[in-house]
Design a protein around this motif. Structure first.
Motif, PDB file in Angstrom:
ATOM      1  N   VAL A  92       9.374 -12.772  -1.671  1.00  9.68           N
ATOM      2  CA  VAL A  92      10.827 -12.371  -3.168  1.00  9.68           C
ATOM      3  C   VAL A  92      10.118 -11.402  -4.081  1.00  9.68           C
ATOM      4  O   VAL A  92       9.303 -12.181  -4.951  1.00  9.68           O
ATOM      5  CB  VAL A  92      11.831 -12.280  -3.179  1.00  9.68           C
ATOM      6  N   TYR A  93       9.590 -10.182  -4.399  1.00  8.47           N
ATOM      7  CA  TYR A  93       9.061  -9.931  -5.185  1.00  8.47           C
ATOM      8  C   TYR A  93       9.405  -8.409  -5.546  1.00  8.47           C
ATOM      9  O   TYR A  93      10.093  -7.724  -5.312  1.00  8.47           O
ATOM     10  CB  TYR A  93       7.773  -9.421  -5.161  1.00  8.47           C
ATOM     11  N   SER A  94       9.277  -8.123  -6.548  1.00  5.41           N
ATOM     12  CA  SER A  94      10.101  -5.958  -8.129  1.00  5.41           C
ATOM     13  C   SER A  94       8.498  -5.851  -8.407  1.00  5.41           C
ATOM     14  O   SER A  94       7.630  -7.155  -9.166  1.00  5.41           O
ATOM     15  CB  SER A  94      10.766  -6.378  -8.273  1.00  5.41           C
ATOM     16  N   THR A  95       8.175  -4.298  -8.427  1.00  2.00           N
ATOM     17  CA  THR A  95       7.348  -3.905  -9.227  1.00  2.00           C
ATOM     18  C   THR A  95       8.087  -2.841 -10.043  1.00  2.00           C
ATOM     19  O   THR A  95       7.283  -2.230 -10.876  1.00  2.00           O
ATOM     20  CB  THR A  95       5.515  -2.697  -8.417  1.00  2.00           C
ATOM     21  N   GLY A  96       9.767  -3.212 -10.417  1.00  2.00           N
ATOM     22  CA  GLY A  96       9.843  -2.622 -11.198  1.00  2.00           C
ATOM     23  C   GLY A  96      10.897  -1.478 -10.372  1.00  2.00           C
ATOM     24  O   GLY A  96      11.808  -0.189 -10.645  1.00  2.00           O
ATOM     25  N   GLU A  97      10.585  -1.600  -9.127  1.00  2.00           N
ATOM     26  CA  GLU A  97      11.319  -0.271  -8.217  1.00  2.00           C
ATOM     27  C   GLU A  97      11.906  -0.798  -6.756  1.00  2.00           C
ATOM     28  O   GLU A  97      11.664  -0.856  -5.694  1.00  2.00           O
ATOM     29  CB  GLU A  97      10.398   0.617  -7.847  1.00  2.00           C
ATOM     30  N   GLY A  98      13.233  -2.050  -7.253  1.00  2.00           N
ATOM     31  CA  GLY A  98      13.894  -2.468  -6.531  1.00  2.00           C
ATOM     32  C   GLY A  98      13.221  -3.870  -5.724  1.00  2.00           C
ATOM     33  O   GLY A  98      11.968  -4.432  -6.089  1.00  2.00           O
TER      34      GLY A  98
ATOM     35  N   ARG B 166       0.476  -0.742  -0.481  1.00  2.00           N
ATOM     36  CA  ARG B 166      -0.211   0.093   0.096  1.00  2.00           C
ATOM     37  C   ARG B 166       0.750   1.057   0.670  1.00  2.00           C
ATOM     38  O   ARG B 166       1.309   2.506  -1.075  1.00  2.00           O
ATOM     39  CB  ARG B 166      -0.598   0.290   0.814  1.00  2.00           C
ATOM     40  N   ALA B 167       1.864   1.467   0.753  1.00  2.00           N
ATOM     41  CA  ALA B 167       2.895   1.926   1.226  1.00  2.00           C
ATOM     42  C   ALA B 167       3.436   2.406  -0.358  1.00  2.00           C
ATOM     43  O   ALA B 167       3.638   3.925  -0.644  1.00  2.00           O
ATOM     44  CB  ALA B 167       4.149   2.115   1.564  1.00  2.00           C
ATOM     45  N   GLN B 168       3.618   1.689  -1.550  1.00  2.00           N
ATOM     46  CA  GLN B 168       3.875   2.022  -2.542  1.00  2.00           C
ATOM     47  C   GLN B 168       3.654   2.413  -3.413  1.00  2.00           C
ATOM     48  O   GLN B 168       3.151   3.495  -4.486  1.00  2.00           O
ATOM     49  CB  GLN B 168       4.806   0.464  -2.901  1.00  2.00           C
ATOM     50  N   GLU B 169       1.595   1.905  -2.935  1.00  2.00           N
ATOM     51  CA  GLU B 169       0.540   2.689  -4.249  1.00  2.00           C
ATOM     52  C   GLU B 169       1.008   3.368  -4.353  1.00  2.00           C
ATOM     53  O   GLU B 169       0.818   4.504  -5.119  1.00  2.00           O
ATOM     54  CB  GLU B 169      -0.559   1.250  -3.882  1.00  2.00           C
ATOM     55  N   ARG B 170       1.106   4.320  -3.112  1.00  2.00           N
ATOM     56  CA  ARG B 170       0.524   6.107  -2.815  1.00  2.00           C
ATOM     57  C   ARG B 170       1.266   6.755  -3.078  1.00  2.00           C
ATOM     58  O   ARG B 170       1.814   7.535  -3.064  1.00  2.00           O
ATOM     59  CB  ARG B 170       0.961   5.512  -1.347  1.00  2.00           C
ATOM     60  N   LEU B 171       3.101   6.001  -3.537  1.00  2.00           N
ATOM     61  CA  LEU B 171       4.080   6.771  -3.729  1.00  2.00           C
ATOM     62  C   LEU B 171       3.274   7.331  -5.880  1.00  2.00           C
ATOM     63  O   LEU B 171       4.125   7.985  -5.880  1.00  2.00           O
ATOM     64  CB  LEU B 171       5.265   6.161  -3.556  1.00  2.00           C
ATOM     65  N   HIS B 172       2.284   6.273  -6.030  1.00  2.00           N
ATOM     66  CA  HIS B 172       1.881   6.988  -7.881  1.00  2.00           C
ATOM     67  C   HIS B 172       0.223   7.086  -7.738  1.00  2.00           C
ATOM     68  O   HIS B 172      -0.575   6.642  -7.760  1.00  2.00           O
ATOM     69  CB  HIS B 172       2.168   5.490  -8.052  1.00  2.00           C
ATOM     70  N   PRO B 173       0.247   8.671  -6.985  1.00  2.00           N
ATOM     71  CA  PRO B 173      -0.820   8.859  -7.511  1.00  2.00           C
ATOM     72  C   PRO B 173      -2.017   8.459  -8.822  1.00  2.00           C
ATOM     73  O   PRO B 173      -1.170   8.279  -9.936  1.00  2.00           O
ATOM     74  CB  PRO B 173      -0.382  10.469  -7.278  1.00  2.00           C
ATOM     75  N   GLY B 174      -3.087   8.376  -8.352  1.00  2.00           N
ATOM     76  CA  GLY B 174      -3.491   7.794  -9.385  1.00  2.00           C
ATOM     77  C   GLY B 174      -3.841   6.178  -9.553  1.00  2.00           C
ATOM     78  O   GLY B 174      -4.335   5.654 -10.408  1.00  2.00           O
TER      79      GLY B 174
END
Ligand code: P6P
Length: 336
Positions: free
Chosen positions: A171-177, A12-20
């Motif tokens: 272990v996962y990545s969405t392209g940001e580490g 969720r915290a990662q999601e909040r870094l991407h408005p929209g």
């Protein structure tokens, strides 16, 4: 210590870094994490639930499927199929793509997975794991189709793997580490263990099945000979570690550095591992961690466009220095 960084809160915290953000990616990663928790439970208790052994059926790989493979496959198909976010699924255990009830327009994503890689090792309590790769449909509108899986790994939305071993890791990545979580069974949550994993620039471990050496190409023979020479000035010899379970060998490589190789050979002309749901997701993770991943030639795995959902691919992956040394052994053996 109170575990404040759980996987769901981290996502969720990662999601909040991407408005929209719509929150769909968060939901689908949480669906996968739920599947992994359930598979972890199945694997841990398989020994006394009669889940060892074979199902009597064979999969498209012409391999006898194990009861555990089918159990793990069923868990992921049901959870991901009902998530509402995946229009199509590909599983190593199923011959063709699996249409889901979300096949219609509203499902943005497709996922390919190996539900339980390395399951042949489970009887001897060797770590096994789940590997997944998530793409967006090529055409945002309309039902997902098999061609949506024929995208290079550079188009991945997310990828990851779990290891069912002494602990269960996710272990996962969405392209940001690359981020690492450990399952705390007492609360049923994945807790953040390491944020932004980075593989060492060079390691001192090589990992390959040397039983295949009679079938190797010259380049592989040259490289394995190099890492086994006594040449302290060049940092050799390396240690040899080979579990024979991809997620275990890969996870050690990304944390300690070094190189894992399943190259093409006369025995496996296109390699043994599967491109779509093994090589591509693990190569994505490795590059996100600062490592390299090639198909045994100079070709980057993430640039390969799959042409069949079950096609095989050779894989050489690990620390940049070590993969480059391998490529030197293949292309300029005198220099190696
Ligand atoms: P080999 C396990 O069966 C698997 O698919 C991977 O997990 C592993 O890396 C590989 O096969 C091992 O293959 O030929 O060395 O036994």
């Amino acid at each position: 210590m109170i575990p404040t960084h759980t996987l769901s809160r981290f996502i969720r915290a990662q999601e909040r870094l991407h408005p929209g953000s719509t929150g769909e990616l968060s939901e689908l990663l949480s669906s996968i994490a739920l599947g992994v928790k359930l598979i972890s439970q199945i694997v841990t208790t398989a020994g006394f639930k009669g889940l060892y052994g074979y199902s009597g059926r064979t999969n498209i790989q012409d391999e006898q499927t194990r009861l555990l493979d089918e159990e793990a496959d069923q868990v992921l198909v049901e959870i991901l199929g009902s998530s509402g976010h995946f229009g199509l699924l590909v599983s190593e255990e199923q011959d063709s793509v699996i249409a889901t009830d979300a096949r219609q327009e509203n499902a943005k994503y497709i996922v390919a997975f190996d539900p339980l890689d390395g399951s042949s090792n489970i009887g001897s309590n060797i770590p096994v794991g789940t590997i997944f790769a998530i793409y967006k449909k090529l055409d945002g509108r309309g039902p997902a189709k098999v061609d949506d899986f024929f995208q290079p790994g550079t188009q991945l939305v997310a990828a990851g793997y779990s290891v069912y071993g002494a602990k269960t890791t996710f272990v996962y990545s969405t392209g940001e580490g690359v981020h690492d979580f450990t399952l705390d069974p007492s609360i049923g949550e994945f807790v953040l263990t390491e944020k932004s994993i980075k593989i060492p620039e060079r390691g001192n471990i090589f990992s390959i099945n040397e039983g295949n050496s009679p079938y190797w190409e010259e380049g592989t023979k040259n490289y394995v000979s190099l890492v086994k020479t006594l040449d302290k000035s060049r940092g050799y010899p390396y240690s040899s570690r080979y579990v024979g379970s991809l997620v275990a060998d890969f996870d050690r490589t990304i944390r300690k550095g070094g190189i894992f190789l399943y190259p093409a050979s006369t025995k496996h002309p296109k390699g043994r591992l599967r491109l779509l749901y093994e090589c591509i997701p693990l190569s994505f993770i490795m590059e996100q961690a600062g490592g390299m991943a090639v198909d045994g030639t100079e070709k980057r795995v993430l640039d390969i466009v799959p042409e069949d959902i079950h096609e095989r691919c050779a894989l050489v992956v690990g620390s940049r220095h070590d993969v480059k040394e391998y490529l030197s052994s293949v292309y300029d053996p005198k220099k190696a």
